[in-house]
Design a protein around this motif. Structure first.
Motif, PDB file in Angstrom:
ATOM      1  N   HIS A 233       8.217   3.305 -23.961  1.00 45.22           N
ATOM      2  CA  HIS A 233       7.275   3.557 -25.048  1.00 45.22           C
ATOM      3  C   HIS A 233       5.847   3.615 -24.510  1.00 45.22           C
ATOM      4  CE1 HIS A 233      10.517   3.146 -27.893  1.00 45.22           C
ATOM      5  NE2 HIS A 233      10.845   2.000 -27.328  1.00 45.22           N
ATOM      6  N   ASN A 234       5.547   2.767 -23.530  1.00 41.86           N
ATOM      7  CA  ASN A 234       4.213   2.763 -22.934  1.00 41.86           C
ATOM      8  C   ASN A 234       3.894   4.096 -22.268  1.00 41.86           C
ATOM      9  OD1 ASN A 234       3.962   0.100 -23.748  1.00 41.86           O
ATOM     10  ND2 ASN A 234       4.319  -0.764 -21.711  1.00 41.86           N
ATOM     11  N   LEU A 235       4.815   4.622 -21.468  1.00 43.93           N
ATOM     12  CA  LEU A 235       4.496   5.854 -20.756  1.00 43.93           C
ATOM     13  C   LEU A 235       4.536   7.070 -21.675  1.00 43.93           C
ATOM     14  CD1 LEU A 235       7.223   7.639 -20.016  1.00 43.93           C
ATOM     15  CD2 LEU A 235       7.458   5.955 -18.249  1.00 43.93           C
ATOM     16  N   LYS A 236       5.257   6.987 -22.774  1.00 43.84           N
ATOM     17  CA  LYS A 236       5.213   8.074 -23.760  1.00 43.84           C
ATOM     18  C   LYS A 236       3.820   8.125 -24.392  1.00 43.84           C
ATOM     19  CE  LYS A 236       8.264  10.435 -24.899  1.00 43.84           C
ATOM     20  NZ  LYS A 236       8.678  11.767 -24.395  1.00 43.84           N
ATOM     21  N   ALA A 237       3.220   6.948 -24.618  1.00 41.59           N
ATOM     22  CA  ALA A 237       1.870   6.883 -25.188  1.00 41.59           C
ATOM     23  C   ALA A 237       0.798   7.183 -24.139  1.00 41.59           C
ATOM     24  CB  ALA A 237       1.633   5.502 -25.804  1.00 41.59           C
ATOM     25  N   HIS A 238       1.043   6.754 -22.897  1.00 44.81           N
ATOM     26  CA  HIS A 238       0.077   6.903 -21.801  1.00 44.81           C
ATOM     27  C   HIS A 238       0.825   7.371 -20.548  1.00 44.81           C
ATOM     28  CE1 HIS A 238      -2.826   4.647 -24.224  1.00 44.81           C
ATOM     29  NE2 HIS A 238      -1.883   3.752 -24.420  1.00 44.81           N
ATOM     30  N   PRO A 239       1.001   8.693 -20.375  1.00 44.62           N
ATOM     31  CA  PRO A 239       1.817   9.193 -19.251  1.00 44.62           C
ATOM     32  C   PRO A 239       1.178   9.062 -17.874  1.00 44.62           C
ATOM     33  CG  PRO A 239       0.965  11.015 -20.560  1.00 44.62           C
ATOM     34  CD  PRO A 239       0.595   9.756 -21.280  1.00 44.62           C
ATOM     35  N   GLU A 240      -0.081   8.677 -17.808  1.00 41.49           N
ATOM     36  CA  GLU A 240      -0.709   8.453 -16.513  1.00 41.49           C
ATOM     37  C   GLU A 240      -0.332   7.042 -16.073  1.00 41.49           C
ATOM     38  OE1 GLU A 240      -2.117  11.202 -15.275  1.00 41.49           O
ATOM     39  OE2 GLU A 240      -1.622  12.065 -17.219  1.00 41.49           O
ATOM     40  N   VAL A 241       0.390   6.932 -14.959  1.00 39.38           N
ATOM     41  CA  VAL A 241       0.948   5.655 -14.512  1.00 39.38           C
ATOM     42  C   VAL A 241       0.582   5.418 -13.049  1.00 39.38           C
ATOM     43  CG1 VAL A 241       2.869   5.804 -16.159  1.00 39.38           C
ATOM     44  CG2 VAL A 241       3.163   6.706 -13.841  1.00 39.38           C
ATOM     45  N   GLU A 242       0.895   4.217 -12.577  1.00 42.79           N
ATOM     46  CA  GLU A 242       0.746   3.903 -11.160  1.00 42.79           C
ATOM     47  C   GLU A 242       2.136   3.575 -10.622  1.00 42.79           C
ATOM     48  OE1 GLU A 242      -2.642   1.609  -9.158  1.00 42.79           O
ATOM     49  OE2 GLU A 242      -1.034   0.124  -9.449  1.00 42.79           O
ATOM     50  N   VAL A 243       2.432   4.093  -9.444  1.00 41.64           N
ATOM     51  CA  VAL A 243       3.741   3.909  -8.830  1.00 41.64           C
ATOM     52  C   VAL A 243       3.569   3.264  -7.467  1.00 41.64           C
ATOM     53  CG1 VAL A 243       5.771   5.109  -7.911  1.00 41.64           C
ATOM     54  CG2 VAL A 243       4.712   5.897 -10.044  1.00 41.64           C
ATOM     55  N   GLU A 244       4.423   2.299  -7.185  1.00 42.72           N
ATOM     56  CA  GLU A 244       4.538   1.744  -5.838  1.00 42.72           C
ATOM     57  C   GLU A 244       5.941   2.084  -5.351  1.00 42.72           C
ATOM     58  OE1 GLU A 244       2.939  -2.377  -5.420  1.00 42.72           O
ATOM     59  OE2 GLU A 244       2.364  -2.072  -7.531  1.00 42.72           O
ATOM     60  N   PHE A 245       5.987   2.718  -4.191  1.00 41.38           N
ATOM     61  CA  PHE A 245       7.263   3.136  -3.606  1.00 41.38           C
ATOM     62  C   PHE A 245       7.158   2.884  -2.107  1.00 41.38           C
ATOM     63  CE2 PHE A 245      10.125   6.562  -1.931  1.00 41.38           C
ATOM     64  CZ  PHE A 245      11.303   6.056  -2.445  1.00 41.38           C
ATOM     65  N   GLY A 246       8.028   2.028  -1.592  1.00 42.55           N
ATOM     66  CA  GLY A 246       7.900   1.621  -0.196  1.00 42.55           C
ATOM     67  C   GLY A 246       6.582   0.909  -0.026  1.00 42.55           C
ATOM     68  N   ASP A 247       5.788   1.355   0.937  1.00 39.56           N
ATOM     69  CA  ASP A 247       4.483   0.734   1.134  1.00 39.56           C
ATOM     70  C   ASP A 247       3.349   1.589   0.567  1.00 39.56           C
ATOM     71  OD1 ASP A 247       4.496   2.780   2.965  1.00 39.56           O
ATOM     72  OD2 ASP A 247       4.075   1.525   4.708  1.00 39.56           O
ATOM     73  N   GLU A 248       3.683   2.567  -0.248  1.00 37.82           N
ATOM     74  CA  GLU A 248       2.690   3.439  -0.872  1.00 37.82           C
ATOM     75  C   GLU A 248       2.405   3.017  -2.309  1.00 37.82           C
ATOM     76  OE1 GLU A 248       2.724   7.868   0.116  1.00 37.82           O
ATOM     77  OE2 GLU A 248       4.841   7.331  -0.033  1.00 37.82           O
ATOM     78  N   LYS A 249       1.182   3.250  -2.729  1.00 36.29           N
ATOM     79  CA  LYS A 249       0.770   3.027  -4.120  1.00 36.29           C
ATOM     80  C   LYS A 249      -0.043   4.250  -4.523  1.00 36.29           C
ATOM     81  CE  LYS A 249      -1.109  -0.818  -6.658  1.00 36.29           C
ATOM     82  NZ  LYS A 249      -1.872  -2.068  -6.535  1.00 36.29           N
ATOM     83  N   PHE A 250       0.327   4.890  -5.637  1.00 38.93           N
ATOM     84  CA  PHE A 250      -0.349   6.133  -6.000  1.00 38.93           C
ATOM     85  C   PHE A 250      -0.295   6.382  -7.504  1.00 38.93           C
ATOM     86  CE2 PHE A 250       3.996   6.948  -4.598  1.00 38.93           C
ATOM     87  CZ  PHE A 250       4.535   7.679  -5.650  1.00 38.93           C
ATOM     88  N   PRO A 251      -1.276   7.141  -8.024  1.00 40.81           N
ATOM     89  CA  PRO A 251      -1.239   7.530  -9.427  1.00 40.81           C
ATOM     90  C   PRO A 251      -0.209   8.645  -9.619  1.00 40.81           C
ATOM     91  CG  PRO A 251      -3.189   8.449  -8.377  1.00 40.81           C
ATOM     92  CD  PRO A 251      -2.484   7.598  -7.348  1.00 40.81           C
ATOM     93  N   ALA A 252       0.445   8.620 -10.761  1.00 41.40           N
ATOM     94  CA  ALA A 252       1.460   9.629 -11.058  1.00 41.40           C
ATOM     95  C   ALA A 252       1.408   9.971 -12.547  1.00 41.40           C
ATOM     96  CB  ALA A 252       2.847   9.121 -10.678  1.00 41.40           C
TER      97      ALA A 252
END
Length: 139
Positions: free
Chosen positions: A76-95
């Motif tokens: 529900h959060n990402l449906k309201a605000h699709p700009e998110v932050e992702v951490e994958f492995g040792d990376e952190k990035f906006p998505a």
């Protein structure tokens, strides 16, 4: 604090301490930490999720909530605000998060069931169609 919150907090801490690797039932799974903005609260919320990485960098995540009858709050959060932050492995990035529907959704979910059969169990435990979300790195 709920048991789920404690469980998630422990996974998040392990993820961050080990560059994305976690043990237990998630050992070897391609985990992500998804940070969304609360649909109602506006506060940042981080959830550990199993993903399905693609060659183009897209990460698919699944709003399974372990087969519960309702979608998880993060959905529900990402449906309201699709700009998110992702951490994958040792990376952190906006998505940007977008829901996949129709035949493409069904194909991606079927692939996930082959990789992680537990997702087939989740699908059988609920009457809802479990949403599939694409996380795409922002340029």
């Amino acid at each position: 604090m709920s048991d789920t919150s404690d469980f998630n907090r422990a996974i998040i801490e392990e993820f961050r301490a080990n560059q994305g690797a976690v043990g237990g039932g998630f050992a070897g799974a391609p985990m992500v930490l998804l940070t969304t903005t609360g649909a109602k609260s506006g506060q940042s919320r981080t959830n550990p999720l199993v993903s399905q990485p693609q060659d183009d960098g897209t990460l698919y995540v699944f709003a399974s909530k372990a087969g519960a009858p309702t979608n998880p709050d993060w959905y529900h959060n990402l449906k309201a605000h699709p700009e998110v932050e992702v951490e994958f492995g040792d990376e952190k990035f906006p998505a940007t998060a977008s829901e996949i529907t129709g035949d493409e959704r069904d194909r991606i979910y079927a692939d996930q069931v082959v990789i992680f059969p537990g997702f087939g169990d989740y699908e059988k435990q609920t009457e809802r169609k479990i949403p599939v979300i694409a996380l795409r790195r922002q340029a």
